[in-house]
Design an enzyme around this catalytic site. Structure first.
Site, short mmCIF file in Angstrom:
data_model
loop_
_atom_site.label_atom_id
_atom_site.label_comp_id
_atom_site.label_asym_id
_atom_site.label_seq_id
_atom_site.Cartn_x
_atom_site.Cartn_y
_atom_site.Cartn_z
N LYS A 1 0.81 -1.21 0.00
CA LYS A 1 0.00 0.00 0.00
C LYS A 1 0.85 1.26 0.00
CE LYS A 1 -0.70 0.67 4.97
NZ LYS A 1 -0.03 1.99 5.03
N ASP B 1 -3.91 7.76 4.07
CA ASP B 1 -3.39 6.45 4.45
C ASP B 1 -4.14 5.94 5.68
OD1 ASP B 1 -1.81 4.21 4.51
OD2 ASP B 1 -0.06 5.19 5.37
N GLU B 2 -4.22 4.62 5.84
CA GLU B 2 -4.83 3.98 7.01
C GLU B 2 -6.23 4.52 7.28
OE1 GLU B 2 -3.44 1.46 8.13
OE2 GLU B 2 -1.25 1.65 8.13
#
Length: 764
Positions: A53, A240-241
């Site tokens: 990712k 992100d995340e």
């Protein structure tokens, strides 16, 4: 890249002609490439563990810049840690061949700080506001609780802080807190204390971490022109995340994305494990509803683990209902099956893990590439003691961090008062450190004066030193301290922060205090203060360093000697190791009973995600273990294997039980259980009821096996009689008081009353 003043590039316009495709695009797999090239409209990238990712995020960012679709200042890239932000900046620079200046790249908190430095006056903050850490927040809340004539021992500041933090995580200012919430604190005064806390923060020109986003939401709600300017500016948003976002973070992203709708969120719903700190897995689950027409890309090709590890993890997580669905696979072949080991107790578990570590070390596997991932912190003690006995080096990740050490907090507090004179919490921390005859009585007078004047303690002190309210000695000491700060403050603009810190620590007497101290830790504290001076040197301005201290919350992994890593499952997210030991897979410990009691099925699914995270940290081998007996918080309990073990696909695991574990005799009943042998039937509490398993609940001897070698003992009548004296390996001698099937109620001579299975005792 267009020059400033030229027309802004747009996502709808084709890239300038003649731009060749960069080589890094061709190195992506088809799914990764699809995620990188889908630059128009909302995109959700479901990135399984070990599927690259970070590579997708950085390549997508580099591709947008390469195609001249936006200026760097038109890109908002949000991460969850400073470490991830630095890594992304470095990787992007490597791809495009230069450092990229002007990006809005950082954590949610860092982005919030940047916005508030520009627009803080809209919520009553000056641009040089202070960011409180947890310690400061608790001290301020304690002051407010005491000011309300409440007992802080009964109404704990930490409890109030947790309640306020959750409200802020949900984007709720005091006026928006739903009716009824907070009624359980201080006889219904929870919301009133929240309101008083926010008012005091404004007086101190300060905010806590929750405010960094809450104030931004308040500004955007009240000032549409400010929101619109950022909606126009941020042509591309990368997150992100995303599965770890809370409500406030989610609302902020939704608002900013309404301009161009070019938002790309990367995350994994199967790794959402932080609900206890406000994360909402529902944010990622409803992405397609929030952004109609969104493109969903699944990254399922894993580059980390073996087929058996991925098969076990995928089979386990498939039991969850609340997920979007994906199955990890790999092009790798072979590898060991996931090992599941049943052991007598926690001490035996630690001994077995120690032996396995030594065996792997003899086979030349680095200790750094091994990790023990525990569900609860108390589990680490037995491993630490065992490793000390064996002489195996280890590091306990998650201990006291550098900037959380008391002497560093003191030193930083001095620097905070220099930069922000109205920072009461920093001023109070060091007002009598070292001793200056400015004790509690003086501090209380200053607090009262500050409240009466609606001013900071420093301002109140400047008035009080010219009056008669203070005793002569206290007045003289306070006058000198204020004069010292004025003198040091005059050096802020001309002296490098490192040198300035040395001057402050020396002239304040703080360094001399530790030099004269007889404390055995004094030498190490002086070394830490020296290290602080080193940490200051890269900064040109004191304010930059103080902001850095406030934002850097990531635990830095030591890069010292080769050592086994011991940490919690929650702390392991984002890490990977060749060998991962997963001890304590027992119902009540994992899944954790308290979590199940409080949140039912939602907690069970999060616990299962935590198990998935643990398994997918392993590259080459994963070793699960459970103990038939566990000592927790000073009490022994017979335990049952975790229901998660039953859910592991049989074809991906090998199960081995300690000889004699279930028979009570010397010979093993099971030396090697066949895969799929774990079947609990009705012997375990139903997951839908989520009730607590009693201490007498059936231990692993109730396991029914499908293979011939498996344990087949079922509850039945015991051969023992009431009043008979027996011996238990852990609890010692005792006398049977009651019998229910093969469960014995025994009054042990030293361990007290216990309920155990008859196969665990011998006639005395």
């Amino acid at each position: 890249m267009p020059t400033p003043g030229s027309p802004a590039p747009t996502a709808d316009a084709p890239p300038p002609p003649g731009i060749p495709e960069p080589g890094y695009i061709s190195q992506l797999n088809p799914e990764q490439r699809a995620a990188v090239e889908a630059v128009e409209g909302p995109v959700l990238v479901l990135a399984g563990a070990g599927t690259g990712k970070t590579r997708v995020l950085t390549t997508r960012l580099a591709n947008i810049l390469h195609q001249h679709l936006a200026f760097p200042s038109q890109l908002l890239v949000v991460t969850f840690t400073n470490k991830a932000a630095h890594e992304m900046a470095e990787r992007t620079a490597a791809l495009v061949g230069r450092a990229v200046e002007g990006l809005w790249l950082g954590t949610f908190h860092a982005i919030g700080v940047r916005l508030l430095r520009r627009h803080g006056e809209l919520v009553g903050l000056k641009s040089n506001f202070t960011i409180l850490d947890t310690d400061d927040q608790l001290r301020l809340l304690k002051q407010l609780i005491e000011a309300e004539q409440l007992d802080p021992k009964r109404w704990a500041p930490r409890q109030l802080a947790a309640m306020i933090d959750r409200w802020k995580d949900r984007g709720l200012v005091p006026e928006k807190v739903p009716s009824g919430e907070g009624e359980g604190f201080a006889n219904g005064r929870g919301v009133a204390l929240y309101k008083a806390y926010q008012a005091r923060l404004r007086t101190l020109n300060a905010c806590d971490f929750g405010d960094l986003l809450l104030h931004c939401l308040t500004i955007f709600a009240a000032h549409g022109d400010v929101l619109e300017s950022y909606q126009k500016q941020f042509r591309y948003i990368l997150v992100d995340e995303y599965q770890d976002t809370n409500v406030a973070q989610y609302l902020l992203l939704r608002l900013l994305a309404q301009g161009h709708r070019n938002i790309c969120c990367v995350g994994d719903d199967d790794q959402s494990i932080y609900s206890w700190r406000g994360a909402e897995v529902g944010n990622i689950l409803r992405f397609e509803k929030d952004f109609p027409g969104a493109k969903v890309v699944r990254l399922e090709c894993n580059y980390r683990s073996t087929p058996h590890i991925l098969g076990a993890a995928s089979g386990l997580i498939a039991k969850n209902d609340g997920r979007l669905g994906k199955t990890l696979w790999t092009e790798k072949n072979g590898g060991e099956k996931v090992q599941v080991r049943g052991l007598w107790d926690g001490a035996e578990e630690a001994r077995t893990v120690g032996e396995q570590v030594e065996d792997l070390q003899r086979k030349e596997q680095a200790l750094n590439e091994m990790a023990i991932l525990v569900r609860a912190s108390f589990q680490t003690r037995e491993f630490e003691e065992r490793f000390l006995t064996l002489g195996l080096p280890y590091r306990l990740i998650g201990g006291t961090r550098f900037y959380e050490r008391a002497e560093i907090r003191d030193a930083v507090a001095y620097l905070r008062v220099l930069a922000q004179p109205d920072d009461d919490l920093a001023f109070e921390r060091i007002i009598n450190t070292p001793k200056r005859a400015l004790g509690n009585a003086t501090v209380q007078l200053l607090h009262q004066a500050a409240r009466d004047m609606d001013a900071s303690m420093t301002r109140a002190a400047r008035i009080m030193v010219n009056g008669d309210d203070l005793k002569t000695r206290a007045r003289n000491s306070l006058t000198k301290l204020l004069d010292d700060f004025d003198r040091w403050r005059g050096l802020v603009e001309t002296m490098p922060p490192g040198e300035l810190a040395e001057v402050v620590l020396d002239e304040s007497g703080y360094t001399a205090m530790w030099q004269a101290s007889k404390d055995i830790k004094a030498p190490s504290k002086l070394e830490n203060l020296k290290e602080l001076i080193v940490a200051l040197k890269p900064f040109d301005k004191l304010g930059g360093f103080l902001e850095h201290v406030s934002l850097v919350m990531d635990a830095e992994l030591t890069q010292a000697d080769d050592a086994v890593n011991i940490l919690t499952l929650h702390g392991a997210k984002g890490l990977e190791f060749d060998t991962v030991f997963l001890p304590g897979w027992e119902d009540g410990l994992f899944p954790h009973q308290r979590a199940l009691d409080e949140n039912g099925m939602a907690a069970l699914e999060e616990e299962r995600r935590l198990a998935y995270v643990g398994l997918t940290r392993a590259r080459q081998r994963a070793i699960i273990s459970f103990a038939a007996n566990r000592q927790m918080y000073g009490r022994w309990s017979t335990t049952m294997p975790s229901r998660f073990i039953e859910e592991l696909p049989a074809e991906h695991i090998e199960t081995e039980l300690e000889p004699g574990l279930y028979s009570g005799g010397a010979e093993p009943v099971v030396s090697q259980m066949a895969p799929g042998a774990f079947s609990f039937g009705d012997s375990r509490p139903s997951s839908s009821r989520m009730r607590r398993a009693p201490a007498a609940a059936a231990p692993p001897s109730y396991i029914e096996g499908q293979a011939e070698q498996a344990v087949t003992t079922a509850p039945g009548s015991s051969d023992y009689a009431i009043g008979e004296r027996v011996f238990h390996q852990k609890f010692g001698y005792g006398r049977i008081e009651d019998i229910e099937g093969n469960k014995l109620s025994i009054a042990f001579e030293k361990a007290g009353a216990k309920k155990v299975i008859d196969s665990f005792v011998d006639p005395a």
